[in-house]
Design an enzyme around this catalytic site. Structure first.
Site, PDB file in Angstrom:
ATOM      1  N   LYS A 113       1.133  -1.354   0.135  1.00 28.68           N
ATOM      2  CA  LYS A 113      -0.245   0.027  -0.153  1.00 28.68           C
ATOM      3  C   LYS A 113       0.479   1.085   0.570  1.00 28.68           C
ATOM      4  O   LYS A 113       1.890   1.273   0.538  1.00 28.68           O
ATOM      5  CB  LYS A 113      -1.144   0.026   0.901  1.00 28.68           C
TER       6      LYS A 113
ATOM      7  N   LEU B 189      -5.518   6.790  -1.354  1.00 28.36           N
ATOM      8  CA  LEU B 189      -5.683   8.220  -1.384  1.00 28.36           C
ATOM      9  C   LEU B 189      -6.744   9.002  -1.224  1.00 28.36           C
ATOM     10  O   LEU B 189      -7.061   9.870  -0.842  1.00 28.36           O
ATOM     11  CB  LEU B 189      -4.970   9.301  -3.356  1.00 28.36           C
TER      12      LEU B 189
ATOM     13  N   HIS C  17     -12.378  12.234  -1.428  1.00 26.28           N
ATOM     14  CA  HIS C  17     -13.448  12.685  -0.476  1.00 26.28           C
ATOM     15  C   HIS C  17     -13.458  14.448  -1.733  1.00 26.28           C
ATOM     16  O   HIS C  17     -12.941  14.880  -0.665  1.00 26.28           O
ATOM     17  CB  HIS C  17     -13.374  12.581   0.804  1.00 26.28           C
ATOM     18  N   ASP C  18     -14.248  14.095  -2.786  1.00 27.13           N
ATOM     19  CA  ASP C  18     -14.083  15.627  -3.300  1.00 27.13           C
ATOM     20  C   ASP C  18     -15.726  16.315  -3.814  1.00 27.13           C
ATOM     21  O   ASP C  18     -16.436  14.835  -3.277  1.00 27.13           O
ATOM     22  CB  ASP C  18     -13.619  16.305  -4.488  1.00 27.13           C
ATOM     23  N   ILE C  19     -16.190  17.030  -4.415  1.00 29.09           N
ATOM     24  CA  ILE C  19     -17.342  16.960  -5.010  1.00 29.09           C
ATOM     25  C   ILE C  19     -17.563  15.496  -6.555  1.00 29.09           C
ATOM     26  O   ILE C  19     -16.717  15.236  -6.622  1.00 29.09           O
ATOM     27  CB  ILE C  19     -18.266  18.041  -5.336  1.00 29.09           C
TER      28      ILE C  19
ATOM     29  N   GLY D   5       1.051  -1.722   9.006  1.00 31.22           N
ATOM     30  CA  GLY D   5       2.027  -0.861   8.878  1.00 31.22           C
ATOM     31  C   GLY D   5       3.202  -0.617  10.126  1.00 31.22           C
ATOM     32  O   GLY D   5       3.763  -1.881   9.749  1.00 31.22           O
ATOM     33  N   ARG D   6       3.193   0.186  10.618  1.00 33.99           N
ATOM     34  CA  ARG D   6       4.152   0.086  11.838  1.00 33.99           C
ATOM     35  C   ARG D   6       4.705  -1.297  12.639  1.00 33.99           C
ATOM     36  O   ARG D   6       5.712  -1.357  12.553  1.00 33.99           O
ATOM     37  CB  ARG D   6       3.548   1.455  13.226  1.00 33.99           C
TER      38      ARG D   6
HETATM   39  O1  C5P Z   1       0.702   1.751  11.100  1.00 32.04           O
HETATM   40  P1  C5P Z   1      -0.824   1.035  11.331  1.00 32.04           P
HETATM   41  O2  C5P Z   1      -0.507  -0.607  11.157  1.00 32.04           O
HETATM   42  O3  C5P Z   1      -1.537   1.903  11.864  1.00 32.04           O
HETATM   43  O4  C5P Z   1      -1.409   1.682   9.608  1.00 32.04           O
HETATM   44  C1  C5P Z   1      -2.325   1.710   9.095  1.00 32.04           C
HETATM   45  C2  C5P Z   1      -2.262   1.795   7.993  1.00 32.04           C
HETATM   46  O5  C5P Z   1      -4.132   2.349   7.150  1.00 32.04           O
HETATM   47  C3  C5P Z   1      -2.024   3.372   7.246  1.00 32.04           C
HETATM   48  O6  C5P Z   1      -1.113   3.611   5.836  1.00 32.04           O
HETATM   49  C4  C5P Z   1      -3.776   4.199   6.958  1.00 32.04           C
HETATM   50  O7  C5P Z   1      -3.485   5.080   6.550  1.00 32.04           O
HETATM   51  C5  C5P Z   1      -3.926   3.079   6.416  1.00 32.04           C
HETATM   52  N1  C5P Z   1      -5.631   2.993   7.467  1.00 32.04           N
HETATM   53  C6  C5P Z   1      -6.002   3.544   8.530  1.00 32.04           C
HETATM   54  N2  C5P Z   1      -7.771   3.521   8.797  1.00 32.04           N
HETATM   55  C7  C5P Z   1      -8.581   3.373   8.184  1.00 32.04           C
HETATM   56  C8  C5P Z   1      -8.265   3.267   6.112  1.00 32.04           C
HETATM   57  C9  C5P Z   1      -6.560   3.188   5.963  1.00 32.04           C
HETATM   58  O8  C5P Z   1      -5.225   3.206   9.436  1.00 32.04           O
HETATM   59  N3  C5P Z   1      -9.801   3.645   8.157  1.00 32.04           N
END
Ligand code: C5P
Length: 232
Positions: free
Chosen positions: A32, A60, A63-65, A205-206
């Site tokens: 992602k 990305l 969220h817009d018109i 992610g983290r």
């Molecule tokens: O680091 P972590 O696992 O918290 O990252 C979660 C990822 O998922 C981020 O890239 C964040 O932008 C994305 N995300 C989210 N919640 C949502 C949609 C996407 O955390 N509802």
């Protein structure tokens, strides 16, 4: 086996991002890319990940018109991303136009319900007094009725979305291993719990990126998740 883990490449440098893809590519099919990398590297980062034989999820969250979102989705389709997101709170007409622009293309459109970093108190502060779960249900219903490919929700709301559709893809961020720091996320569960409840994909992610040994961590996570094959 197709991996249920999507890695969120929330890092600032392209070299670092590609290093992570190379490190984890045997365990992950989808990477992602969010605004952090895309604003700086644009199509280059998409191409580099694709050159490594992996799918790209461009997150990305438009969220817009309706017209602006329609044109933005058309552009994403042209750069051939595999998954892309819109905010379902943009309303039915916006969702309708976005879905239309992605029909018969290689891009699967996913609709974000309520961000996993949002709590009931956060919603109240911005004047939304509907129950959080009710809001997720209303938003997911719009997406599903308009023919969206997938819904993004917290693992805690998977069952609500599954009752609306058995087929729609469910993608859940807000995933942490047992006892891990949740950081800015508020509605979290473990990977195994998310899969048990019916998620097709979990976004990590983290929890993986910041771990000392990413490969070991992801292997551990996959082992855990795959013990429950019956639910996949
Ligand atoms: O680091 P972590 O696992 O918290 O990252 C979660 C990822 O998922 C981020 O890239 C964040 O932008 C994305 N995300 C989210 N919640 C949502 C949609 C996407 O955390 N509802």
């Amino acid at each position: 086996m197709r991996s249920p883990i999507i890695i969120a490449l929330d890092v600032e440098d392209i070299k670092n991002a590609i290093r992570i893809v190379e490190e984890l590519k045997d365990y992950v099919d989808i990477f992602k890319v969010g605004p952090v990398l895309f604003m700086k590297y644009g199509k280059t980062i998409i191409k580099e990940i694709k050159n490594l034989g992996k799918f790209v999820f461009l997150d990305l969250k438009f969220h817009d018109i309706p017209n602006t979102v329609k044109l933005a989705v058309k552009t994403l389709v042209e750069i051939d991303v595999d998954f892309a997101t819109i905010h379902l709170s943009g309303g039915r007409n916006m969702v309708k136009e976005a879905v239309k622009a992605s029909l018969d293309t290689n891009t699967k459109l996913l609709g974000v319900t309520v961000l996993t970093s949002i709590s009931t108190e956060d919603l109240e502060e911005i004047g939304i007094n509907t129950k959080l779960e009710e809001m997720v249900k209303n938003l997911a219903k719009i997406g599903i009725e308009e023919g969206i490919s997938g819904i993004v929700c917290s693992p805690r709301e998977i069952e609500i979305v599954r009752t609306l559709s058995k087929e729609v893809l469910i993608v859940t961020p807000g995933v942490r291993m047992e006892g891990e720091n949740v950081q800015d996320q508020k509605r979290v569960l473990t990977p195994i719990e998310a899969i048990k409840r019916g998620a097709n994909y979990i976004v990590m992610g983290r929890s993986i990126l910041e771990s000392e040994n990413r490969t070991d961590k992801i292997k551990k996570c996959l082992e855990e998740v795959c013990l429950d094959k019956t639910n996949r």
